[in-house]
Design an enzyme around this catalytic site. Structure first.
Site, short mmCIF file in Angstrom:
data_model
loop_
_atom_site.label_atom_id
_atom_site.label_comp_id
_atom_site.label_asym_id
_atom_site.label_seq_id
_atom_site.Cartn_x
_atom_site.Cartn_y
_atom_site.Cartn_z
N LYS A 1 -96.18 -9.51 8.98
CA LYS A 1 -95.87 -10.17 10.26
C LYS A 1 -96.19 -9.22 11.41
CE LYS A 1 -92.20 -12.94 8.25
NZ LYS A 1 -90.81 -12.93 7.84
N GLN B 1 -84.78 -11.36 8.37
CA GLN B 1 -85.47 -11.63 7.10
C GLN B 1 -84.46 -12.06 6.03
OE1 GLN B 1 -88.80 -11.76 6.59
NE2 GLN B 1 -88.41 -12.40 4.51
N ASP C 1 -87.49 -18.63 14.05
CA ASP C 1 -87.51 -19.14 12.68
C ASP C 1 -87.07 -20.61 12.65
OD1 ASP C 1 -88.38 -17.57 10.54
OD2 ASP C 1 -86.54 -16.37 10.49
N1 GUN Z 1 -87.57 -15.56 3.75
C1 GUN Z 1 -88.49 -16.39 3.20
N2 GUN Z 1 -89.14 -17.10 4.16
C2 GUN Z 1 -88.60 -16.69 5.33
C3 GUN Z 1 -88.85 -17.06 6.68
O1 GUN Z 1 -89.69 -17.92 7.00
N3 GUN Z 1 -88.09 -16.42 7.62
C4 GUN Z 1 -87.14 -15.49 7.29
N4 GUN Z 1 -86.44 -14.93 8.29
N5 GUN Z 1 -86.89 -15.13 6.05
C5 GUN Z 1 -87.62 -15.73 5.08
#
Ligand code: GUN
Length: 285
Positions: free
Chosen positions: A50, A94, A117
């Site tokens: 990311k 995350q 998110d």
């Molecule tokens: N864990 C798996 N997919 C995601 C996501 O799209 N965002 C976050 N914050 N954690 C994740």
């Protein structure tokens, strides 16, 4: 028949070029804050990806990497600080978090205007009520974008989603419904799953079971989107038995190189959207 492969890597690259152009025209740099707690290997890789992708399009991405034992209050304090920092436009935590932490409380503590998110109840409520100002989770957006790029539109199509998670299945069902699909959500307790998927124009597999969707589960000519990321004998694979299903489907996403790269791109798009809306609000104030 052999299905056409939906190239998520190429789609993501094209979209990222457009995002980079938009970012280059802004007076300041959009800033995404990523909070990572602990040392989950996959999460560390995802977050580095990311950050790299954000920097490649001219955005700033700060990773706050906290110790596995970080207490709830310390994490809430950091989010409070990021909420009130006007140089931060988007905040993500995350997932999964270490077991001792209360994920729900943490997600709800993120300012909804910075919830890139789209996991918070405010944005989920907007999505569920078909309000266009909703910040929509990245993976469902990636799936919709890939379907629209491939099929033109999805109006009237029967989409069967396998998986009911808060991150993919549920928000994707709302998003596809908002785009006039007929939506079925299937899950681990669904009876006659293969018969239900065989009636679908679109099958989205998001259940985390390697190779679950077989050739005879898919109607000839259907579109198959694989959201799964599983590791089998060290090799990455999805929830779809790709080699066999591609013989009956019209279109199919590979793993890797399908939904994954598009998801990161949609997160960056959400960060840009949050930046623009925050700046608009400031100008109107
Ligand atoms: N864990 C798996 N997919 C995601 C996501 O799209 N965002 C976050 N914050 N954690 C994740």
């Amino acid at each position: 028949m052999t299905a056409q492969i939906i190239d998520g890597k190429l789609m993501a690259q094209q979209l990222r070029e457009q995002l980079a152009q938009k970012v280059a025209e802004l007076p300041t740099v959009p800033h995404l804050a990523v909070i990572l707690v602990g040392n989950d290997e996959a999460s560390i890789i995802y977050d580095r990806n990311k950050q790299k992708a954000a920097e490649a399009i001219g955005m700033k991405c700060t990773i706050h990497h906290l110790d596995e034992q970080t207490p709830q209050d310390q994490l809430l304090d950091l989010i409070k600080q990021l909420n009130s920092d006007s140089s931060v436009n988007g905040i993500i935590v995350q997932m999964p978090l270490p077991k001792h932490l209360n994920s729900e409380q943490i997600i709800e503590s993120i300012d909804h205007t910075k919830d890139v998110d789209g996991f918070g109840i405010y944005n989920i409520g907007l999505l569920h009520s078909n309000n266009s100002s909703a910040m929509v989770a990245a993976t469902p957006q990636a799936v919709l974008y890939m379907l629209q790029q491939t099929l033109g539109d999805v109006v009237g199509k029967h989409a069967v989603i396998i998986g009911r998670s808060n991150i993919v299945g549920r928000p994707l069902a709302s998003l596809l419904l908002n785009h006039h699909c007929t939506v079925t959500i299937a899950h681990s307790k669904t009876v006659n799953l293969s018969q239900i998927t065989a009636s679908a124009d679109i099958v989205v597999a998001a259940c985390g079971v390697a190779g679950l969707v077989k050739k005879d589960w898919v109607k000839p000519g259907a579109t198959v989107i694989d959201v799964g990321i599983n590791r089998v004998n060290g090799k990455l694979c999805g929830d779809v038995d790709f080699e066999n299903v591609k013989e009956v489907a019209s279109y199919i996403t590979p793993v890797p190189g399908g939904v994954g790269p598009m998801t990161v791109t949609m997160l960056l798009n959400n960060t840009l959207q949050a930046y623009l809306e925050q700046n608009q609000r400031e100008q109107n104030a």
